[in-house]
Each structure stands twice: as structure tokens, then as C-alpha cells.
Design a protein around this motif. Structure first.
Motif, short mmCIF file in Angstrom:
data_model
loop_
_atom_site.label_atom_id
_atom_site.label_comp_id
_atom_site.label_asym_id
_atom_site.label_seq_id
_atom_site.Cartn_x
_atom_site.Cartn_y
_atom_site.Cartn_z
N PRO A 86 -7.55 8.91 -5.97
CA PRO A 86 -6.12 8.64 -5.90
C PRO A 86 -5.37 8.80 -7.22
O PRO A 86 -4.14 8.84 -7.22
N ALA B 98 0.84 -1.18 0.00
CA ALA B 98 0.00 0.00 0.00
C ALA B 98 0.88 1.24 0.00
O ALA B 98 1.91 1.28 0.68
N PRO B 99 0.52 2.26 -0.79
CA PRO B 99 1.34 3.46 -0.83
C PRO B 99 1.46 4.11 0.55
O PRO B 99 0.55 4.03 1.37
N ALA B 100 2.57 4.74 0.80
CA ALA B 100 2.77 5.44 2.06
C ALA B 100 3.67 6.63 1.82
O ALA B 100 4.60 6.57 1.02
N ALA B 101 3.38 7.73 2.51
CA ALA B 101 4.22 8.91 2.39
C ALA B 101 5.53 8.68 3.15
O ALA B 101 5.68 7.72 3.90
N ASP C 114 2.87 6.16 -4.76
CA ASP C 114 4.31 6.17 -4.51
C ASP C 114 4.97 7.39 -5.13
O ASP C 114 4.51 7.96 -6.11
N THR D 61 2.80 9.86 -1.40
CA THR D 61 1.63 10.23 -0.60
C THR D 61 0.94 8.94 -0.15
O THR D 61 1.34 7.84 -0.55
N THR D 62 -0.10 9.08 0.64
CA THR D 62 -0.85 7.88 1.05
C THR D 62 -1.64 7.28 -0.10
O THR D 62 -2.13 6.17 0.00
N ALA D 63 -1.73 8.02 -1.21
CA ALA D 63 -2.47 7.52 -2.37
C ALA D 63 -1.58 6.97 -3.46
O ALA D 63 -2.05 6.27 -4.36
N GLN E 112 10.20 5.47 -3.67
CA GLN E 112 9.63 4.12 -3.74
C GLN E 112 9.84 3.51 -5.12
O GLN E 112 10.11 2.31 -5.25
N GLU F 111 6.00 15.49 -1.85
CA GLU F 111 5.00 14.48 -2.21
C GLU F 111 5.40 13.73 -3.48
O GLU F 111 5.12 12.54 -3.60
#
Length: 253
Positions: free
Chosen positions: A161, A36-39, A209, A205-207, A213, A200
Motif C-alpha cells: 500500500p 479505511a481508505p476508499a476510492a 486517500d 484508491t482502496t490503499a 479525502q 486515483e
């Protein structure tokens, strides 16, 4: 996102050329389960991390601007990092476009001197936070927004997203000086917002990579040296890439 370019000493490399041709024989497929994407991403592949952002004269100098299309395989002799231009030369070469892109492309107020200075400072800061080479951040920013701090959000009618924001056209981030929610266009664009837009894009971001990443994912597939950055740009652009340097292996992410 649009095909990504890197300004290099004797060419303007376009990663649109990385779209893989059809192999002539069946090939093994390497599948990586995408987390899962993460900041807050950082480059974890030690040989690909660059924290020497204070060296603005890295690279070979200014180089020249020309166009060369490369194939997918390592045998295509992609330019090594040792042949990249320096950050300061690359930045100065792109300043005229930064100063004119907002009005020329979107009919918006152009970037001014302090905003360009904030772009420089923000790239340097975020490069130090993430380990992403400052030249790579700059190249992606110029491809995505041409350095317009008021670049509009690409949301295709609905914020989700897949919406692309700001200087780096990051995935559904918070940093923007041209809000699709309120319609507010900020002039000048605050330095903190400029930094957030760069962060970002580089750290994610949380939405979705960011570049850090994407570089890590490229290294998982065996990409080394500059090939990891070119492949990471393709991943950042579309979310996937084909691997060819180790024989035909398709990376699905």
C-alpha cells in the motif's frame, strides 16, 4: 511523496515549510480516527468543493514564478485562492516540463502532444467528478511526476500500500504506463490510463486517500479557504499535518 508545490502569482509555494516547529508551550492534541481508505472520494466540505472546471481562466492570470517560504500559522498570510493563477496559464507554463521530464529524469520516451492533451482532459474530467480544484490537481501532478505519463512506480523493492504509481504517485493504484509487474512501458500511454492515474490521485484508491479525502480531513481540523488546500497537500504527501491556525493543535491521522 516529495514536498508539494503550488504555482501562485508571486511565488512558488512549497509545503515543506509546513513541517511544524516545536511549540513553546504545551498544546492540546486533536485526534481524528482515520477511516479505511476508499476510492471514489469527493470533496464534501461545500465551501471547498470546486465544480467550475469549465472556467479555465479562473484566477488572476499568469502571475510570475518566484519562491517564498511560509510558516505554519494562519498569521503567515498564506496566499488566498483569490490570488492563484488561472488553470490555463498554469497548464501552459508547465507544458515544457511535461514534454521533457520523462527523458530528463528517467531516461524514458517523452510525452507527446496527444498525451499532454489527455492530461488536460483527464484533469478537467476528474475535477468535475471529485470537486477538487483543477489547479490543485495539476500542482500535485507536477510535483509528483513532472507530468511524465511513464513515471515509474516507487515501490522500494516490494509492492504494497505504500507503493506510489503514475502521474499522481497514488497509493498502490492500478493506473500506470510503466508497470513494475511486467516491465512494460507503454508508448503512447492510453488516454484511459492517464485518466485513471489522475482519478486515483484525486479520488483515492482502496490503499490510500486522494486529494478529495485530504481536503475533507483538512476541513475537519478547521482549515478554511486556501489553508485547507495547503494542509491537504501536506496530508497527501505524508499522511499527517499539524494545525496552527486555531492555536497549537496537533492533528494526528
Amino acid at each position: 511523496m516529495s514536498p508539494t508545490t503550488l504555482i501562485l502569482p508571486t511565488l512558488l509555494l512549497t509545503l515543506q515549510a509546513l513541517a511544524a516547529p516545536t511549540p513553546t508551550t504545551p498544546n492540546p492534541t486533536v485526534t481524528i480516527t482515520k477511516r479505511a481508505p476508499a476510492a471514489g472520494g469527493v470533496v464534501t466540505a461545500g465551501n471547498l468543493a470546486t465544480y467550475a472546471q469549465s472556467n479555465i481562466y479562473d484566477g488572476i492570470g499568469g502571475g510570475s514564478d518566484s519562491y517564498t517560504a511560509y510558516g505554519c500559522s494562519a498569521s503567515s498570510n498564506w496566499p488566498s485562492k483569490a490570488s492563484w493563477v488561472s488553470f490555463v496559464d498554469m497548464f501552459n507554463a508547465n507544458k515544457p516540463l511535461m514534454f521533457s521530464s520523462c527523458s530528463n529524469i528517467w531516461g524514458l520516451p517523452n510525452v507527446d502532444g496527444p498525451e499532454v492533451g489527455a492530461i488536460w482532459d483527464s484533469i478537467q474530467q476528474v475535477a468535475g467528478e471529485t470537486g477538487v480544484d483543477h489547479r490543485f490537481i495539476l500542482a500535485i501532478m507536477m510535483q509528483e511526476s513532472k507530468g511524465c505519463v511513464r513515471a515509474p512506480t516507487s515501490n522500494y523493492g516490494v509492492r504494497n500500500p505504500a507503493s506510489l504509481l503514475g502521474l499522481m504517485q497514488s497509493h498502490d493504484g492500478d493506473g500506470t504506463c510503466n508497470s513494475d509487474y511486467t516491465g512494460q512501458i507503454q508508448t503512447p500511454c492510453p488516454t484511459g490510463v492517464i485518466t485513471e492515474m489522475i482519478r486515483e490521485g484525486a479520488a483515492g484508491t482502496t490503499a490510500g486517500d486522494g486529494l478529495a479525502q485530504a481536503i475533507n480531513e483538512a476541513s475537519w481540523g478547521g482549515a478554511q479557504d486556501a489553508m485547507a488546500f495547503y494542509t491537504a497537500a501536506r496530508i497527501y504527501n505524508s499522511g499527517s499535518a499539524y494545525w496552527v491556525g486555531l492555536g497549537w493543535q496537533q492533528l494526528q491521522i
